[in-house]
Design a protein around this motif. Structure first.
Motif, mmCIF file in Angstrom:
data_model
loop_
_atom_site.group_PDB
_atom_site.id
_atom_site.type_symbol
_atom_site.label_atom_id
_atom_site.label_comp_id
_atom_site.label_asym_id
_atom_site.label_seq_id
_atom_site.Cartn_x
_atom_site.Cartn_y
_atom_site.Cartn_z
ATOM 1 N N GLU A 247 52.539 11.057 15.823
ATOM 2 C CA GLU A 247 51.422 10.609 16.522
ATOM 3 C C GLU A 247 51.229 10.677 17.670
ATOM 4 N N PHE A 248 52.431 10.751 18.465
ATOM 5 C CA PHE A 248 52.307 11.040 20.269
ATOM 6 C C PHE A 248 52.714 12.368 20.494
ATOM 7 N N GLY A 249 53.676 12.973 19.871
ATOM 8 C CA GLY A 249 54.405 14.128 20.183
ATOM 9 C C GLY A 249 55.509 13.856 21.276
ATOM 10 N N ALA A 250 55.509 14.999 21.986
ATOM 11 C CA ALA A 250 56.469 14.855 23.267
ATOM 12 C C ALA A 250 56.075 13.828 24.098
ATOM 13 N N ASP A 251 54.729 13.287 24.222
ATOM 14 C CA ASP A 251 54.435 12.061 25.244
ATOM 15 C C ASP A 251 55.132 10.921 24.711
ATOM 16 N N LEU A 252 55.630 10.642 23.606
ATOM 17 C CA LEU A 252 56.079 9.678 23.063
ATOM 18 C C LEU A 252 57.423 9.292 24.104
ATOM 19 N N LEU A 253 57.924 10.372 24.646
ATOM 20 C CA LEU A 253 59.278 10.062 25.230
ATOM 21 C C LEU A 253 59.300 9.161 26.535
ATOM 22 N N ASP A 254 57.789 9.190 27.108
ATOM 23 C CA ASP A 254 57.584 8.427 28.210
ATOM 24 C C ASP A 254 56.863 7.061 28.032
ATOM 25 N N ARG A 255 56.714 6.723 26.897
ATOM 26 C CA ARG A 255 56.080 5.535 26.377
ATOM 27 C C ARG A 255 57.057 4.556 26.470
ATOM 28 N N PRO A 256 56.681 3.079 26.577
ATOM 29 C CA PRO A 256 57.475 2.109 26.443
ATOM 30 C C PRO A 256 57.944 1.919 25.068
ATOM 31 N N VAL A 257 59.133 1.227 24.970
ATOM 32 C CA VAL A 257 59.709 1.099 23.612
ATOM 33 C C VAL A 257 58.886 -0.209 22.946
ATOM 34 N N GLU A 258 58.164 -0.940 23.622
ATOM 35 C CA GLU A 258 57.468 -2.061 23.120
ATOM 36 C C GLU A 258 56.390 -1.421 22.124
ATOM 37 N N GLN A 259 55.935 -0.139 22.391
ATOM 38 C CA GLN A 259 54.879 0.164 21.663
ATOM 39 C C GLN A 259 55.096 0.919 20.401
ATOM 40 N N ILE A 260 56.355 1.087 20.041
ATOM 41 C CA ILE A 260 56.925 1.415 18.872
ATOM 42 C C ILE A 260 57.807 0.549 18.205
ATOM 43 N N MET A 261 58.208 -0.501 18.671
ATOM 44 C CA MET A 261 59.267 -1.334 18.144
ATOM 45 C C MET A 261 58.759 -2.124 16.890
ATOM 46 N N THR A 262 59.516 -2.456 16.178
ATOM 47 C CA THR A 262 58.994 -3.607 14.973
ATOM 48 C C THR A 262 59.223 -5.079 15.650
ATOM 49 N N ALA A 263 57.889 -5.786 15.902
ATOM 50 C CA ALA A 263 57.882 -6.955 16.387
ATOM 51 C C ALA A 263 58.302 -8.232 15.674
ATOM 52 N N GLU A 264 58.165 -7.858 14.412
ATOM 53 C CA GLU A 264 58.383 -9.151 13.292
ATOM 54 C C GLU A 264 59.889 -8.932 12.855
ATOM 55 N N VAL A 265 60.674 -9.571 13.500
ATOM 56 C CA VAL A 265 62.104 -9.125 13.175
ATOM 57 C C VAL A 265 62.727 -10.293 12.321
ATOM 58 N N HIS A 266 63.485 -9.580 11.157
ATOM 59 C CA HIS A 266 63.818 -10.650 10.360
ATOM 60 C C HIS A 266 65.375 -10.810 10.999
ATOM 61 N N THR A 267 65.861 -12.197 10.988
ATOM 62 C CA THR A 267 67.243 -12.347 11.479
ATOM 63 C C THR A 267 67.925 -13.230 10.576
ATOM 64 N N CYS A 268 69.184 -13.631 10.702
ATOM 65 C CA CYS A 268 69.991 -14.399 9.992
ATOM 66 C C CYS A 268 70.739 -15.221 10.802
ATOM 67 N N GLN A 269 71.582 -16.189 10.257
ATOM 68 C CA GLN A 269 72.325 -17.092 11.179
ATOM 69 C C GLN A 269 73.997 -16.795 10.727
ATOM 70 N N PRO A 270 74.766 -17.332 11.701
ATOM 71 C CA PRO A 270 76.186 -16.812 11.274
ATOM 72 C C PRO A 270 76.689 -17.510 10.155
ATOM 73 N N GLY A 271 76.147 -18.648 9.700
ATOM 74 C CA GLY A 271 76.513 -19.195 8.370
ATOM 75 C C GLY A 271 75.873 -18.778 7.050
ATOM 76 N N ALA A 272 74.958 -17.691 7.202
ATOM 77 C CA ALA A 272 74.535 -17.242 5.996
ATOM 78 C C ALA A 272 75.445 -16.326 5.026
ATOM 79 N N ARG A 273 75.194 -16.683 3.734
ATOM 80 C CA ARG A 273 75.947 -15.758 3.019
ATOM 81 C C ARG A 273 75.785 -14.417 2.810
ATOM 82 N N VAL A 274 76.705 -13.350 2.983
ATOM 83 C CA VAL A 274 76.791 -12.198 2.997
ATOM 84 C C VAL A 274 76.035 -11.552 1.541
#
Length: 144
Positions: free
Chosen positions: A62-89
């Motif tokens: 989408e952005f070509g080499a210009d991507l390198l100077d863009r902030p990470v927040e523009q390409i990150m996944t904002a909806e992050v799935h998480t788990c707790q330490p007690g979760a079963r593997v």
């Protein structure tokens, strides 16, 4: 086995990057730590997003080499799935497979306390199966 067991073995260090860091800085961080993803966090404890090598590759088109100077927040996944330490593997393995998630931050009391990868989950499963096999072999060998 629980996620805390994986963290006990691998450690709880989590590499993070600030949301305003450039993609170039992100790539440096990934290379320096030889990892495939980092948690995006303004303070190292709260989670704003997650960003991986795959995110970079997908946005290069989408952005070509210009991507390198863009902030990470523009390409990150904002909806992050998480788990707790007690979760079963076993549960986490299923979630990661179904949702095609390769890295999952571990959160306790709304704070980042670790990260697990699909590789960590697979390794723990193999270790558990090997231990079970050893116990069965030992049991069979001691049987009258």
């Amino acid at each position: 086995m629980r996620i805390r067991d994986i963290l006990r073995r691998k450690g709880t260090a989590v590499v993070t990057v600030r949301p305003e860091a450039t993609v170039r800085e992100l790539l440096t961080t990934l290379a320096e730590h030889n990892i495939g993803a980092v948690v995006v966090s303004p303070d190292g404890g709260t989670i704003t997003g997650i960003v991986s090598e795959r995110d970079v590759v997908r946005h290069l088109h989408e952005f070509g080499a210009d991507l390198l100077d863009r902030p990470v927040e523009q390409i990150m996944t904002a909806e992050v799935h998480t788990c707790q330490p007690g979760a079963r593997v076993d549960d986490l393995r299923q979630t990661m497979t179904e949702r095609r998630i390769r890295h999952l931050p571990v959160v306790e009391n709304d704070r980042l306390v670790g990260i697990v990868s699909i590789g960590d989950v697979v390794k723990s499963t193999i270790d558990a199966l090997e231990s079970e096999r050893e116990h069965l072999v030992d049991y069979i060998q001691r049987a009258p």
